[in-house]
Write a protein that holds these residues in place. Structure first.
Motif, PDB file in Angstrom:
ATOM      1  N   SER A  28      23.883  63.627  63.793  1.00 48.95           N
ATOM      2  CA  SER A  28      25.061  63.967  62.996  1.00 48.95           C
ATOM      3  C   SER A  28      24.620  64.685  61.728  1.00 48.95           C
ATOM      4  N   MET A  29      25.628  65.117  60.977  1.00 51.91           N
ATOM      5  CA  MET A  29      25.415  65.822  59.717  1.00 51.91           C
ATOM      6  C   MET A  29      24.653  64.941  58.722  1.00 51.91           C
ATOM      7  N   ILE A  30      23.716  65.552  57.987  1.00 54.87           N
ATOM      8  CA  ILE A  30      23.010  64.854  56.904  1.00 54.87           C
ATOM      9  C   ILE A  30      23.319  65.634  55.625  1.00 54.87           C
ATOM     10  N   SER A  31      24.266  65.123  54.845  1.00 57.98           N
ATOM     11  CA  SER A  31      24.872  65.912  53.758  1.00 57.98           C
ATOM     12  C   SER A  31      24.222  65.644  52.409  1.00 57.98           C
ATOM     13  N   LEU A  32      22.900  65.698  52.357  1.00 58.78           N
ATOM     14  CA  LEU A  32      22.184  65.337  51.140  1.00 58.78           C
ATOM     15  C   LEU A  32      22.213  66.461  50.116  1.00 58.78           C
ATOM     16  N   GLY A  33      22.904  66.214  49.008  1.00 62.21           N
ATOM     17  CA  GLY A  33      22.910  67.178  47.925  1.00 62.21           C
ATOM     18  C   GLY A  33      21.515  67.372  47.375  1.00 62.21           C
ATOM     19  N   SER A  34      21.180  68.597  47.009  1.00 55.19           N
ATOM     20  CA  SER A  34      19.882  68.991  46.470  1.00 55.19           C
ATOM     21  C   SER A  34      18.808  69.058  47.535  1.00 55.19           C
ATOM     22  N   CYS A  35      18.999  68.390  48.662  1.00 54.29           N
ATOM     23  CA  CYS A  35      17.950  68.352  49.684  1.00 54.29           C
ATOM     24  C   CYS A  35      18.197  69.305  50.845  1.00 54.29           C
ATOM     25  N   THR A  36      19.412  69.788  50.984  1.00 53.98           N
ATOM     26  CA  THR A  36      19.732  70.897  51.887  1.00 53.98           C
ATOM     27  C   THR A  36      19.201  70.702  53.301  1.00 53.98           C
ATOM     28  N   MET A  37      19.841  69.797  54.031  1.00 60.50           N
ATOM     29  CA  MET A  37      19.445  69.526  55.412  1.00 60.50           C
ATOM     30  C   MET A  37      20.175  70.478  56.352  1.00 60.50           C
ATOM     31  N   ARG A  74      27.555  51.546  54.312  1.00 64.06           N
ATOM     32  CA  ARG A  74      28.737  51.528  55.179  1.00 64.06           C
ATOM     33  C   ARG A  74      28.863  52.824  55.973  1.00 64.06           C
ATOM     34  N   LEU A  75      28.455  53.941  55.403  1.00 63.58           N
ATOM     35  CA  LEU A  75      28.499  55.210  56.125  1.00 63.58           C
ATOM     36  C   LEU A  75      27.701  55.148  57.425  1.00 63.58           C
ATOM     37  N   MET A  76      26.661  54.319  57.467  1.00 65.93           N
ATOM     38  CA  MET A  76      25.856  54.180  58.684  1.00 65.93           C
ATOM     39  C   MET A  76      26.709  53.656  59.842  1.00 65.93           C
ATOM     40  N   ASP A  77      27.665  52.779  59.535  1.00 65.34           N
ATOM     41  CA  ASP A  77      28.542  52.253  60.581  1.00 65.34           C
ATOM     42  C   ASP A  77      29.436  53.343  61.159  1.00 65.34           C
ATOM     43  N   TYR A  78      29.639  54.412  60.396  1.00 58.10           N
ATOM     44  CA  TYR A  78      30.432  55.555  60.854  1.00 58.10           C
ATOM     45  C   TYR A  78      29.557  56.623  61.516  1.00 58.10           C
ATOM     46  N   GLY A  79      28.233  56.364  61.572  1.00 58.99           N
ATOM     47  CA  GLY A  79      27.323  57.297  62.237  1.00 58.99           C
ATOM     48  C   GLY A  79      26.779  58.381  61.347  1.00 58.99           C
ATOM     49  N   PHE A  80      26.781  58.140  60.025  1.00 55.40           N
ATOM     50  CA  PHE A  80      26.315  59.168  59.093  1.00 55.40           C
ATOM     51  C   PHE A  80      25.216  58.662  58.174  1.00 55.40           C
ATOM     52  N   HIS A  81      24.332  59.579  57.813  1.00 59.75           N
ATOM     53  CA  HIS A  81      23.359  59.354  56.752  1.00 59.75           C
ATOM     54  C   HIS A  81      24.087  59.527  55.431  1.00 59.75           C
ATOM     55  N   ALA A  82      23.757  58.718  54.456  1.00 59.75           N
ATOM     56  CA  ALA A  82      24.391  58.832  53.141  1.00 59.75           C
ATOM     57  C   ALA A  82      24.003  60.133  52.464  1.00 59.75           C
ATOM     58  N   PRO A  83      24.900  60.691  51.628  1.00 64.42           N
ATOM     59  CA  PRO A  83      24.503  61.799  50.757  1.00 64.42           C
ATOM     60  C   PRO A  83      23.461  61.320  49.746  1.00 64.42           C
ATOM     61  N   THR A  84      23.006  62.231  48.882  1.00 65.89           N
ATOM     62  CA  THR A  84      22.035  61.863  47.850  1.00 65.89           C
ATOM     63  C   THR A  84      22.659  60.845  46.914  1.00 65.89           C
ATOM     64  N   MET A  85      21.966  59.737  46.729  1.00 65.63           N
ATOM     65  CA  MET A  85      22.502  58.624  45.950  1.00 65.63           C
ATOM     66  C   MET A  85      21.964  58.602  44.528  1.00 65.63           C
ATOM     67  N   SER A  86      22.875  58.432  43.579  1.00 61.44           N
ATOM     68  CA  SER A  86      22.528  58.166  42.177  1.00 61.44           C
ATOM     69  C   SER A  86      21.664  59.248  41.538  1.00 61.44           C
ATOM     70  N   PHE A  87      21.717  60.462  42.069  1.00 63.51           N
ATOM     71  CA  PHE A  87      21.063  61.606  41.436  1.00 63.51           C
ATOM     72  C   PHE A  87      22.007  62.785  41.517  1.00 63.51           C
ATOM     73  N   PRO A  88      22.206  63.499  40.439  1.00 64.42           N
ATOM     74  CA  PRO A  88      21.584  63.325  39.120  1.00 64.42           C
ATOM     75  C   PRO A  88      22.281  62.306  38.228  1.00 64.42           C
ATOM     76  N   VAL A  89      23.357  61.679  38.728  1.00 64.52           N
ATOM     77  CA  VAL A  89      24.106  60.712  37.925  1.00 64.52           C
ATOM     78  C   VAL A  89      24.057  59.359  38.620  1.00 64.52           C
ATOM     79  N   PRO A  90      23.571  58.314  37.954  1.00 62.17           N
ATOM     80  CA  PRO A  90      23.559  56.982  38.569  1.00 62.17           C
ATOM     81  C   PRO A  90      24.971  56.561  38.985  1.00 62.17           C
ATOM     82  N   GLY A  91      25.051  55.894  40.138  1.00 60.68           N
ATOM     83  CA  GLY A  91      26.344  55.393  40.590  1.00 60.68           C
ATOM     84  C   GLY A  91      27.217  56.427  41.273  1.00 60.68           C
TER      85      GLY A  91
END
Length: 955
Positions: free
Chosen positions: A502-511, A829-846
């Motif tokens: 599935s899609m891997i929507s990681l900001g800054s990492c450009t998958m 929780r996104l894993m239960d929907y079949g997705f990798h999480a986007p970039t977490m807590s960067f550049p802003v925590p939370g």
């Protein structure tokens, strides 16, 4: 448009996800009639390109494969006995087809989300175990970039362990003269910014006193000799200093390992464990160490922990010691690995097992021994009498030997007019020995020799013969048939989510998509079997590839010169900063050492600046995420005479095209500084604008982001740098390049040369029009998702028109107060929907930062948006008291197959809600193989090698 034009543009329609109908629907959602309107409202007019890119027309996939085959044949395949850390290797077909050529392995992201990365984490744990066992040292990381940079990393680790930055009492590092030349080159480059005094000499005669913090020796060394370093290591330890041994994993199946000799650290390359030469890379390097270095060791460490159900689970351990988290306090700038290549090397060890590896090593050693004896019998002298695979022969005239060898399509190593090196590897067969020996035969009579296996390995000193066991774990003793190995590889692959899931929507990492046609040529013989130090006339195909790609990258960036040597993005940053530093020094301004870095910058930016010997001064950001221009002016003026430059990312790290960017670059230039642009977001510039247009002087490019090289589970990467003309002469050099004045930053002259093919293919198949279109669709896709999600979540940082660039940030911080839900809960929780999480807590925590790339179609983006919208409703249920604050769908995520099918189910919500929250999930369910992993436990009790079998027994 005629048929030929349609065919040449076919790749763009396959690489870019949305079709024309979907494009119109997406534009309507955002509020635009056409794509050009959106781009005009997103990208500031003042930085737009006025002319199209000067890139050749697009090629069809079929046409490209014909073209690249023709280019490949300009490389000449010789039998290589050059050695010097690079050897012919056989990639077992089961590993070639099912790992190297398999998108299930090469499109994975770095395993920050452990629950959906258990397969490659297990393989990387195997790699660490293999390295630890063979080197005799308890702690190993999950790979570094190459042997030379690994040696330099060890030097800096020792330096920081023995010195405080403000009070250096031990400035010297001993470097044995028989270390590989490319390793010396990189060590000298790394030492200079820190003021480290490298003392090169003969270890046997060295006087090590209290001013030394460490020493490096090669085992076996540059001339193939196996030296006993025990007394030298003792001498170094008496002076309160450390020893790193650069070594060879295959040799260590027969030799006493560094740990048993007393070394503190071992480094080297795992290339000969089934990884192709590829003109220098990519290859996985290793570093193993004593336990004392567990919080200092650069690179990633895979560790063992447990999950929420108490079951064994793997994760990246001690992540807070990762260098990009330390920022300007970093002692390294490493933030990547060579995971795909480490996995190949680990699988090679699993497939062959300890007996198989030893048999390969013994065959090599006996062949080398045979060649040595036959050459000696013909009146030649060997430089060293004890060796594993490499002999160096003293000759009257090396050119005579070279002439004979080249007639037979053989490459030896020519040290000078009188020394010829021969390195045997696992690809050498008995027939090859006739040809090698005949190069030293002065008469025309038939060559005859005997392979005296019964004589044993008499060229390996008895006191340095290995007696300890290695690779005793069942994983290295269970999968030796092809069916067993095939199933083991598939078993691990099934535990991992990758782009073929599935899609891997990681900001800054450009998958983005790693197209199959881009990947296919990598395993072709004429690309994979070229030694990095082969004569230039044998590498005509690589020369054409490198020259042409450099030209394209200069055109795309608006620069004048390019170096493809840096073999990661962080290496590119470092090389770019060294280039700026060398320029200032040449201008008579060595005091210019202050680098301004916005607070929002990637963590590797300040880390790289420190590595280049610069002082980091942080520039504030405004509430909208823009660089605070007023604070920049103050800082630039404050450090006017010391200003080296600024490091900026564009679009900004917050995913916005700052309208003030040209003002920023002008301020720096007015104060005599240089502008370094981090190329992380270059995929939002190509064809629309360029670093050179914006006012930058140097930029590194992440080829594994913008230019389609796969992430490979955490590596490989390539980070070339492009520069304006005035910086060209300060680009990295290399010991193999005649007349070079600048030091190398990587072991091979062109870094990870073989995977440059991917970026070259990407550019040739898209052409100028397709490259621009890819950027436009990256912006369209991001704004479409932003528009859909803005109805349910707060979106941070948009431009004056309310638009984002190619990525955007979703604010999850409010939910901590309203529902005790944090970003990590949404990610799991996104894993239960079949997705990798986007970039977490960067550049802003939370927060989470989402980047869909141009390659995702509308249906996939809608599935992802639907998942997040549904998760918002699950959070609302907690806020409204319909779901428990602690026992809820998010806090218990991810839900494993084991948990959902267990007899007992104690939660207030249903199994259906847990595992199949939306209808599409039922059609293609990806099951996380473990529940949420306990990070704290894994850090408190670090286990970084395969545990004894009894640890697996469930009570």
């Amino acid at each position: 448009m005629n048929f030929f034009e349609l065919q040449s543009r076919e790749f763009a329609t396959r690489h870019i996800g949305p079709n024309e109908r979907e494009t119109l629907k997406m534009l309507q959602e955002i509020g635009f009639d056409n794509l050009e309107q959106l781009i005009n409202q997103t990208v500031p007019e003042g930085i737009r390109m006025s002319e199209p890119l000067n890139i050749p027309r697009a090629m069809s996939e079929h046409e490209f494969l014909r073209h690249i085959k023709e280019v490949s044949l300009k490389n000449k395949i010789f039998r290589n006995y050059i050695g010097q850390g690079y050897y012919g290797a056989i990639t077992p077909s089961v590993i070639l087809r099912n790992v190297f050529e398999n998108p299930g392995w090469y499109t994975q992201y770095t395993p920050y989300q452990a629950e959906i990365s258990q397969g490659r984490l297990e393989s990387l744990l195997n790699f660490q175990t293999m390295v630890s066992d063979l080197t005799g040292l308890p702690l190993a990381n999950a790979s570094l970039l190459d042997e030379a940079t690994a040696a330099a990393e060890a030097m800096l680790m020792f330096f920081n362990a023995k010195n405080r930055q403000e009070h250096i009492t031990k400035p010297k590092f001993f470097l044995d003269k028989e270390t590989f030349p490319q390793t010396k080159d990189v060590v000298y480059t790394r030492a200079k910014p820190f003021g480290i005094e490298v003392v090169e000499g003969d270890y046997a005669e060295a006087v090590i006193d209290a001013t030394y913090f460490g020493a490096l020796v090669q085992y076996p060394n540059n001339i193939g000799s196996i030296e006993d370093y025990r007394s030298f290591i003792g001498k170094v330890h008496e002076a309160d200093a450390y020893v790193v041994m650069a070594t060879d994993l295959l040799a260590l199946t027969l030799l006493t390992p560094p740990g048993e000799l007393g070394a503190d650290v071992a480094v080297g390359s795992a290339q000969r464990f089934g990884v192709p030469l590829g003109f220098g890379g990519p290859h996985a390097a290793f570093m193993s160490a004593k336990d004392d270095f567990k919080r200092l060791l650069p690179g990633r460490i895979i560790g063992v922990s447990v999950d929420a159900e108490g079951k064994r689970a793997l994760r990246m351990a001690l992540q807070t010691r990762e260098q990009h988290i330390k920022r300007e306090k970093a002692t390294s700038n490493i933030c990547t690995a060579q995971a795909l290549l480490a996995n190949m090397a680990a699988m090679y060890a699993v497939y062959h097992g300890p007996k198989g590896l030893k048999q390969i090593a013994e065959r090599i050693a006996i062949f080398a021994q045979t060649v040595a004896s036959e050459i000696e019998a013909r009146g030649y002298t060997l430089v060293a009498q004890s060796f594993f695979d490499t002999i160096v022969v003293k000759v009257d005239d090396a050119s005579v030997i070279k002439s004979r060898a080249e007639e037979k399509k053989i490459n030896f190593r020519y040290f000078d007019k009188h020394w010829v090196g021969i390195s045997i590897d696992e690809t050498t067969i008995i027939e090859d020995l006739f040809d090698i020996i005949s190069c030293f035969e002065n008469e025309s009579e038939t060559i005859a020799f005997e392979i005296a296996e019964d004589d044993g390995l008499y060229r390996i000193p008895e006191k340095l013969t290995r007696t300890s066991a290695y690779l005793t774990h069942p994983v290295f003793n269970s999968y030796h048939s092809e069916s067993q190995m095939l199933r083991y590889i598939k078993y691990l692959e099934n535990k991992d989510l990758s782009l073929n899931t599935s899609m891997i929507s990681l900001g800054s990492c450009t998958m983005k998509l790693n197209a199959a046609t881009e990947m296919i040529p990598l395993s072709w013989n004429h690309w994979s079997n070229i030694h990095p130090f082969a004569p230039v006339e044998q590498a005509g195909g690589y020369k054409e590839l490198i020259d042409t790609l450099s030209q394209y990258l200069c055109e795309i960036t608006g620069f004048d010169a390019c170096s493809l040597q840096p073999n990661s993005g962080a290496q590119g940053e470092y090389a770019g900063l060294l280039t700026i530093k060398a320029y200032h020094e040449a201008q008579g301004n060595p005091q210019r050492n202050v680098m301004l870095i916005p607070i929002s910058a990637h963590g590797t930016n300040p880390a790289s600046a420190v590595m280049a010997g610069m002082k980091v001064v942080v520039v504030k950001a405004l509430e909208n995420g823009y660089i605070d221009v007023e604070d920049l002016k103050v800082k630039a003026n404050q450090y006017a005479d010391q200003l080296a430059g600024i490091m900026i990312t564009y679009p900004s790290t917050y995913g916005v095209y700052e309208e003030s960017v040209k003002e920023i670059t002008q301020i720096i230039h007015d104060y005599g500084g240089q502008v370094y642009m981090d190329g992380a977001n270059m995929n939002a510039q190509v064809g629309l604008t360029a670093p050179g247009l914006i006012g930058a002087d140097v930029c590194h490019l992440n080829l594994h982001k913008t230019f389609a090289i796969p992430h490979g589970g955490g590596g490989p990467g390539v980070g070339p740098i492009c520069v304006k003309a005035h910086l060209a002469q300060y680009l990295p050099g290399h010991v193999t390049m005649s007349g070079h004045s600048n030091g190398a930053v990587s072991a091979a002259p062109y870094g990870s040369a073989s995977i440059l093919l991917i970026s070259y293919a990407y550019i040739r198949m898209l052409g100028a029009e397709g490259l621009k279109k890819a950027t436009q669709y990256a912006i369209l896709n991001a704004n479409y998702m932003r528009a859909r999600l803005a109805k349910h979540y707060d979106i941070l940082y948009t431009n004056n028109n309310g638009l984002c660039a190619h990525e955007f940030i979703v604010d999850l911080r409010p939910f901590k107060k309203t529902a005790q839900i944090e970003a990590e809960d949404v990610a799991k929780r996104l894993m239960d929907y079949g997705f990798h999480a986007p970039t977490m807590s960067f550049p802003v925590p939370g927060t989470i930062m989402i980047e869909p790339t141009e390659s995702e179609d509308k249906a996939e983006m809608d599935r992802f948006c639907d998942a997040l919208i549904n998760i918002r409703q699950e959070i609302r249920d907690i806020e409204e008291g319909k779901a428990d604050v602690k026992d809820n769908l998010l806090k218990n995520a991810p839900h494993t197959q084991y948990a959902v099918t267990a007899d007992a189910w104690t939660h207030a919500y249903s199994r259906q809600q847990a595992a199949f929250p939306l209808p599409y999930v039922k059609l293609n369910k990806f099951w996380p193989s473990v529940a949420r992993v306990n990070n704290t436990l894994g850090d408190r009790n670090l286990i970084c090698t395969c545990e004894p079998v009894e640890m697996y027994v469930e009570e």
